[in-house]
Scaffold this motif. Structure first.
Motif, PDB file in Angstrom:
ATOM      1  N   GLU A  44       0.848  -1.199   0.000  1.00 44.83           N
ATOM      2  CA  GLU A  44       0.000   0.000   0.000  1.00 44.83           C
ATOM      3  C   GLU A  44       0.882   1.247   0.000  1.00 44.83           C
ATOM      4  OE1 GLU A  44      -3.552   2.165   2.639  1.00 44.83           O
ATOM      5  OE2 GLU A  44      -2.774   0.191   3.214  1.00 44.83           O
ATOM      6  N   PRO A  45       0.612   2.204  -0.895  1.00 45.54           N
ATOM      7  CA  PRO A  45       1.427   3.427  -0.932  1.00 45.54           C
ATOM      8  C   PRO A  45       1.281   4.236   0.356  1.00 45.54           C
ATOM      9  CG  PRO A  45       0.150   3.172  -2.960  1.00 45.54           C
ATOM     10  CD  PRO A  45      -0.385   2.173  -1.989  1.00 45.54           C
ATOM     11  N   ILE A  46       2.404   4.769   0.827  1.00 46.80           N
ATOM     12  CA  ILE A  46       2.399   5.675   1.974  1.00 46.80           C
ATOM     13  C   ILE A  46       2.352   7.110   1.471  1.00 46.80           C
ATOM     14  CG2 ILE A  46       3.732   6.477   3.969  1.00 46.80           C
ATOM     15  CD1 ILE A  46       4.899   3.576   4.074  1.00 46.80           C
ATOM     16  N   TYR A  47       3.195   7.422   0.506  1.00 52.55           N
ATOM     17  CA  TYR A  47       3.085   8.677  -0.223  1.00 52.55           C
ATOM     18  C   TYR A  47       3.745   8.493  -1.580  1.00 52.55           C
ATOM     19  CZ  TYR A  47       7.792   9.550   1.806  1.00 52.55           C
ATOM     20  OH  TYR A  47       9.097   9.460   2.204  1.00 52.55           O
ATOM     21  N   GLU A  48       3.334   9.332  -2.530  1.00 53.78           N
ATOM     22  CA  GLU A  48       3.805   9.230  -3.901  1.00 53.78           C
ATOM     23  C   GLU A  48       4.944  10.209  -4.151  1.00 53.78           C
ATOM     24  OE1 GLU A  48       2.705   7.012  -5.951  1.00 53.78           O
ATOM     25  OE2 GLU A  48       0.858   6.351  -4.955  1.00 53.78           O
ATOM     26  N   LYS A  49       5.802   9.857  -5.101  1.00 56.71           N
ATOM     27  CA  LYS A  49       6.833  10.777  -5.555  1.00 56.71           C
ATOM     28  C   LYS A  49       6.176  12.044  -6.097  1.00 56.71           C
ATOM     29  CE  LYS A  49      10.455  11.197  -9.098  1.00 56.71           C
ATOM     30  NZ  LYS A  49      11.196  10.502 -10.180  1.00 56.71           N
ATOM     31  N   GLY A  50       6.708  13.198  -5.705  1.00 52.42           N
ATOM     32  CA  GLY A  50       6.173  14.460  -6.191  1.00 52.42           C
ATOM     33  C   GLY A  50       5.093  15.065  -5.322  1.00 52.42           C
ATOM     34  N   SER A  51       4.626  14.329  -4.303  1.00 49.81           N
ATOM     35  CA  SER A  51       3.590  14.875  -3.426  1.00 49.81           C
ATOM     36  C   SER A  51       4.179  15.994  -2.576  1.00 49.81           C
ATOM     37  CB  SER A  51       2.997  13.777  -2.534  1.00 49.81           C
ATOM     38  OG  SER A  51       3.990  13.216  -1.695  1.00 49.81           O
ATOM     39  N   ALA A  52       3.316  16.937  -2.192  1.00 51.43           N
ATOM     40  CA  ALA A  52       3.784  18.131  -1.483  1.00 51.43           C
ATOM     41  C   ALA A  52       3.664  18.002   0.029  1.00 51.43           C
ATOM     42  CB  ALA A  52       3.008  19.349  -1.966  1.00 51.43           C
ATOM     43  N   THR A  53       3.086  16.922   0.531  1.00 47.26           N
ATOM     44  CA  THR A  53       2.921  16.771   1.974  1.00 47.26           C
ATOM     45  C   THR A  53       4.278  16.645   2.655  1.00 47.26           C
ATOM     46  OG1 THR A  53       2.704  14.379   1.703  1.00 47.26           O
ATOM     47  CG2 THR A  53       0.666  15.664   1.788  1.00 47.26           C
ATOM     48  N   SER A  54       4.368  17.180   3.859  1.00 49.45           N
ATOM     49  CA  SER A  54       5.619  17.164   4.608  1.00 49.45           C
ATOM     50  C   SER A  54       5.389  16.495   5.954  1.00 49.45           C
ATOM     51  CB  SER A  54       6.126  18.597   4.794  1.00 49.45           C
ATOM     52  OG  SER A  54       7.268  18.624   5.618  1.00 49.45           O
ATOM     53  N   THR A  55       5.861  15.273   6.090  1.00 48.02           N
ATOM     54  CA  THR A  55       5.735  14.553   7.355  1.00 48.02           C
ATOM     55  C   THR A  55       7.027  13.794   7.624  1.00 48.02           C
ATOM     56  OG1 THR A  55       4.772  12.629   6.235  1.00 48.02           O
ATOM     57  CG2 THR A  55       3.229  14.231   7.190  1.00 48.02           C
ATOM     58  N   LEU A  56       7.317  13.607   8.902  1.00 48.70           N
ATOM     59  CA  LEU A  56       8.402  12.745   9.323  1.00 48.70           C
ATOM     60  C   LEU A  56       7.773  11.462   9.851  1.00 48.70           C
ATOM     61  CD1 LEU A  56      11.547  12.611   9.834  1.00 48.70           C
ATOM     62  CD2 LEU A  56      10.966  13.098  12.215  1.00 48.70           C
ATOM     63  N   ASN A  57       8.310  10.325   9.437  1.00 47.24           N
ATOM     64  CA  ASN A  57       7.733   9.046   9.825  1.00 47.24           C
ATOM     65  C   ASN A  57       8.763   8.180  10.528  1.00 47.24           C
ATOM     66  OD1 ASN A  57       4.990   9.045   8.168  1.00 47.24           O
ATOM     67  ND2 ASN A  57       6.587   9.810   6.804  1.00 47.24           N
ATOM     68  N   VAL A  58       8.329   7.495  11.575  1.00 47.36           N
ATOM     69  CA  VAL A  58       9.148   6.514  12.275  1.00 47.36           C
ATOM     70  C   VAL A  58       8.425   5.177  12.190  1.00 47.36           C
ATOM     71  CG1 VAL A  58      10.221   5.823  14.451  1.00 47.36           C
ATOM     72  CG2 VAL A  58      10.094   8.242  13.824  1.00 47.36           C
ATOM     73  N   ILE A  59       9.128   4.134  11.767  1.00 41.85           N
ATOM     74  CA  ILE A  59       8.509   2.825  11.571  1.00 41.85           C
ATOM     75  C   ILE A  59       8.402   2.111  12.912  1.00 41.85           C
ATOM     76  CG2 ILE A  59       8.637   0.632  10.337  1.00 41.85           C
ATOM     77  CD1 ILE A  59      10.473   2.054   8.302  1.00 41.85           C
ATOM     78  N   ALA A  60       7.162   1.879  13.355  1.00 42.36           N
ATOM     79  CA  ALA A  60       6.933   1.154  14.604  1.00 42.36           C
ATOM     80  C   ALA A  60       7.057  -0.346  14.384  1.00 42.36           C
ATOM     81  CB  ALA A  60       5.554   1.493  15.169  1.00 42.36           C
ATOM     82  N   SER A  61       6.562  -0.817  13.241  1.00 42.05           N
ATOM     83  CA  SER A  61       6.684  -2.229  12.869  1.00 42.05           C
ATOM     84  C   SER A  61       6.548  -2.350  11.364  1.00 42.05           C
ATOM     85  CB  SER A  61       5.610  -3.086  13.565  1.00 42.05           C
ATOM     86  OG  SER A  61       4.312  -2.720  13.133  1.00 42.05           O
ATOM     87  N   GLY A  62       7.156  -3.414  10.804  1.00 42.68           N
ATOM     88  CA  GLY A  62       7.073  -3.636   9.368  1.00 42.68           C
ATOM     89  C   GLY A  62       8.307  -3.150   8.621  1.00 42.68           C
ATOM     90  N   VAL A  63       8.172  -3.067   7.301  1.00 44.77           N
ATOM     91  CA  VAL A  63       9.264  -2.653   6.415  1.00 44.77           C
ATOM     92  C   VAL A  63       8.699  -1.692   5.377  1.00 44.77           C
ATOM     93  CG1 VAL A  63      11.010  -3.422   4.760  1.00 44.77           C
ATOM     94  CG2 VAL A  63      10.437  -4.870   6.712  1.00 44.77           C
TER      95      VAL A  63
END
Length: 236
Positions: A44-63
């Motif tokens: 499942e996409p988390i975000y797409e290349k070229g998107s303007a959203t600005s978030t910092l993400n930390v992986i709690a579980s998974g890859v």
């Protein structure tokens, strides 16, 4: 509003991520207040290349798979991030669009911090900046090292150094003697490096025969990263 248990879990996840090592203990209450937990199914996409959203993400579980897609729709995997790793470097460049896309490689849970709010917390606790700058600088250094590898080194050294990079990015950047497991297949390494699966397999088996790594289903264990690093210096 999060429950106390969820807030505690968010603070623990962030505290275990090296990027947040410079934040004082009291800052984690502020970070937990602005965070949200998101879950994604495999591919499942988390975000797409070229998107303007600005978030910092930390992986709690998974890859999470960081990739780029060309005009013909062909995806190239650039790197794989495991639990405990942060991504979303554009948060440090407000207004800049995402250079790459991110996809859940398997079922994944993230702690997501909105860019504006996260930058506000950093400004409130400026003692965090030396560690944050160090972590971002390490990412830049790693990218430059990969460019150098592609230009100057042979196939075996390139594969071995990429495995070390994937292992080191999960920790503090130093190659230790403790085993490190990377959740990645030979196919993904080949795609990541623009090589054939057969070419990657040949050298992975070579490293395995020397006791430098172990192959399991969907995983590669570096039995002694420091020993692999020493061996690669001989190849150079």
């Amino acid at each position: 509003m999060f429950t106390i248990n969820v807030m505690t879990n968010i603070k623990m996840i962030l505290a275990d991520c090296p990027l947040f090592a410079g934040f004082p203990a009291r800052a984690f209450n502020d970070l937990a207040e602005i965070a949200r937990v998101r879950t994604f199914d495999a591919d499942e996409p988390i975000y797409e290349k070229g998107s303007a959203t600005s978030t910092l993400n930390v992986i709690a579980s998974g890859v999470v798979r960081i990739s780029s897609v060309n005009s013909a729709g062909r995806e190239a995997t650039l790197i794989m991030f495991n639990a405990g790793v942060w991504f979303g470097d554009s948060v440090f460049s407000p207004g800049m669009k995402r250079v790459y896309g991110a996809t859940a490689h398997e079922a994944t849970t993230l702690v997501e911090l909105p860019g504006d709010a996260f930058r506000g917390v950093m400004a409130k606790y400026p003692e965090c900046y030396p560690v944050v700058l160090d972590m971002v600088s390490r990412r830049l250094w790693a990218a430059m090292s990969i460019i150098e590898d592609d230009a100057l080194r042979g196939v075996a050294a390139r594969i071995g150094r990429r495995l070390l990079f994937l292992a080191q990015i999960q920790g503090d950047g130093d190659a230790g003697t403790e085993p490190v497991t990377i959740r990645i297949t030979r196919e993904h390494i080949a795609n990541m490096m623009g090589m054939t699966r057969q070419g990657v397999h040949q050298w992975i088996k070579h490293f395995e025969q020397r006791g430098l790594l172990k192959l399991t289903y969907g995983r590669i264990e570096l039995t002694d990263p420091a020993a692999l690093q020493d061996y690669l210096q001989i190849l150079d």
